[in-house]
Design an enzyme around this catalytic site. Structure first.
Site, PDB file in Angstrom:
ATOM      1  N   GLU A 149       0.843  -1.134   0.137  1.00  0.00           N
ATOM      2  CA  GLU A 149       0.104   0.021  -0.045  1.00  0.00           C
ATOM      3  C   GLU A 149       0.794   1.219   0.038  1.00  0.00           C
ATOM      4  O   GLU A 149       0.359   2.261  -0.002  1.00  0.00           O
ATOM      5  CB  GLU A 149      -1.133  -0.113   1.166  1.00  0.00           C
ATOM      6  CG  GLU A 149      -1.939  -0.966   1.084  1.00  0.00           C
ATOM      7  CD  GLU A 149      -3.066  -0.961   2.039  1.00  0.00           C
ATOM      8  OE1 GLU A 149      -2.813  -0.358   3.235  1.00  0.00           O
ATOM      9  OE2 GLU A 149      -3.915  -1.664   1.920  1.00  0.00           O
TER      10      GLU A 149
ATOM     11  N   GLY B  76      -5.775 -15.852  -5.704  1.00  0.00           N
ATOM     12  CA  GLY B  76      -6.477 -16.661  -6.611  1.00  0.00           C
ATOM     13  C   GLY B  76      -7.021 -18.230  -6.146  1.00  0.00           C
ATOM     14  O   GLY B  76      -7.415 -19.067  -7.060  1.00  0.00           O
TER      15      GLY B  76
ATOM     16  N   TYR C 133     -14.198  -6.895  -4.516  1.00  0.00           N
ATOM     17  CA  TYR C 133     -15.145  -6.481  -3.480  1.00  0.00           C
ATOM     18  C   TYR C 133     -16.561  -6.358  -4.426  1.00  0.00           C
ATOM     19  O   TYR C 133     -17.507  -6.828  -3.829  1.00  0.00           O
ATOM     20  CB  TYR C 133     -14.847  -5.201  -2.964  1.00  0.00           C
ATOM     21  CG  TYR C 133     -13.686  -5.395  -1.913  1.00  0.00           C
ATOM     22  CD1 TYR C 133     -13.112  -6.565  -1.201  1.00  0.00           C
ATOM     23  CD2 TYR C 133     -12.692  -4.214  -1.899  1.00  0.00           C
ATOM     24  CE1 TYR C 133     -12.097  -6.549  -0.534  1.00  0.00           C
ATOM     25  CE2 TYR C 133     -11.598  -4.402  -1.116  1.00  0.00           C
ATOM     26  CZ  TYR C 133     -11.075  -5.496  -0.325  1.00  0.00           C
ATOM     27  OH  TYR C 133     -10.246  -5.518   0.264  1.00  0.00           O
TER      28      TYR C 133
ATOM     29  N   GLU D 146     -10.598  -3.826   8.781  1.00  0.00           N
ATOM     30  CA  GLU D 146      -9.281  -3.025   8.789  1.00  0.00           C
ATOM     31  C   GLU D 146      -8.324  -3.378   7.932  1.00  0.00           C
ATOM     32  O   GLU D 146      -8.006  -2.735   6.817  1.00  0.00           O
ATOM     33  CB  GLU D 146      -8.668  -2.747  10.164  1.00  0.00           C
ATOM     34  CG  GLU D 146      -7.395  -1.930  10.124  1.00  0.00           C
ATOM     35  CD  GLU D 146      -7.482  -0.601   9.914  1.00  0.00           C
ATOM     36  OE1 GLU D 146      -6.787   0.102   9.738  1.00  0.00           O
ATOM     37  OE2 GLU D 146      -8.739  -0.069  10.066  1.00  0.00           O
TER      38      GLU D 146
ATOM     39  N   ASN E  17      -6.295   0.496  -6.205  1.00  0.00           N
ATOM     40  CA  ASN E  17      -6.267  -0.811  -6.196  1.00  0.00           C
ATOM     41  C   ASN E  17      -7.481  -1.657  -6.997  1.00  0.00           C
ATOM     42  O   ASN E  17      -8.187  -2.026  -6.238  1.00  0.00           O
ATOM     43  CB  ASN E  17      -6.131  -1.144  -4.665  1.00  0.00           C
ATOM     44  CG  ASN E  17      -5.745  -2.648  -4.750  1.00  0.00           C
ATOM     45  OD1 ASN E  17      -5.719  -3.643  -5.751  1.00  0.00           O
ATOM     46  ND2 ASN E  17      -5.382  -3.261  -3.711  1.00  0.00           N
TER      47      ASN E  17
ATOM     48  N   TYR F 111      -5.228  -9.337   3.863  1.00  0.00           N
ATOM     49  CA  TYR F 111      -4.127  -9.388   3.169  1.00  0.00           C
ATOM     50  C   TYR F 111      -3.879 -10.982   2.683  1.00  0.00           C
ATOM     51  O   TYR F 111      -3.851 -11.664   3.657  1.00  0.00           O
ATOM     52  CB  TYR F 111      -2.973  -8.780   3.834  1.00  0.00           C
ATOM     53  CG  TYR F 111      -1.554  -8.757   2.876  1.00  0.00           C
ATOM     54  CD1 TYR F 111      -1.516  -8.031   1.915  1.00  0.00           C
ATOM     55  CD2 TYR F 111      -0.556  -9.632   3.245  1.00  0.00           C
ATOM     56  CE1 TYR F 111      -0.288  -8.164   1.102  1.00  0.00           C
ATOM     57  CE2 TYR F 111       0.355  -9.873   2.638  1.00  0.00           C
ATOM     58  CZ  TYR F 111       0.697  -9.192   1.390  1.00  0.00           C
ATOM     59  OH  TYR F 111       1.731  -9.172   0.604  1.00  0.00           O
TER      60      TYR F 111
END
Length: 144
Positions: free
Chosen positions: A8, A78, A116, A68, A109, A71
């Site tokens: 990030e 995948g 999402y 929060e 991103n 990762y």
């Protein structure tokens, strides 16, 4: 967590240590919750994690579950781990009668945004994160 900070581009603000995390998750008033995913091949090596805490919606008069961090190390993406993590937290939110399950995503991103959206998330373009940290937080606290 450091890998996520690198991804990030936020390593300059990364301050977490083993001791600080121990206090945050296992202290007298835990600040957040975390689940770590390991592979069968390397059970001692984390390959993914999710971190969440609870917030509150005044309009819904219910607490919410706030993701929060999510990762997954690049070499393990995948494989459905991210989907499994989102489903787990959604189930937790439903079981605990949370009014909502939400999180933020970096605008650059696109892979995460697409991921999402595939899971039914709505990106709210009219909302902006407001944050005060560091010296600005200290100054604000001292204003009368």
């Amino acid at each position: 967590m450091r890998e996520m900070a690198v991804f990030e581009k936020l390593t300059e603000i990364f301050k977490a240590t083993q001791d600080s995390l121990r206090a945050s998750f296992f202290g007298p008033q835990p600040a957040a919750h975390c689940l770590v995913i390991h592979s069968d091949a390397e059970p001692d090596r984390p390959i993914a994690y999710i971190m969440w805490f609870y917030n509150y919606s005044s309009f819904l008069d219910k607490r919410g579950l706030y993701l929060e961090d999510i990762y997954v190390q690049p070499e393990h993406r995948g494989r459905g781990l991210g989907s499994m993590a989102l489903r787990h937290l959604a189930q937790l939110a439903v079981e605990q009668d949370c009014g909502r399950f939400e999180w933020t995503v970096l605008d650059w991103n696109q892979n995460a945004i697409d991921f999402y959206k595939r899971h039914g998330a709505e990106i709210l373009p009219e909302w902006r994160i407001v944050r005060v940290t560091g010296d600005a937080l200290q100054r604000l606290a001292k204003e009368s």
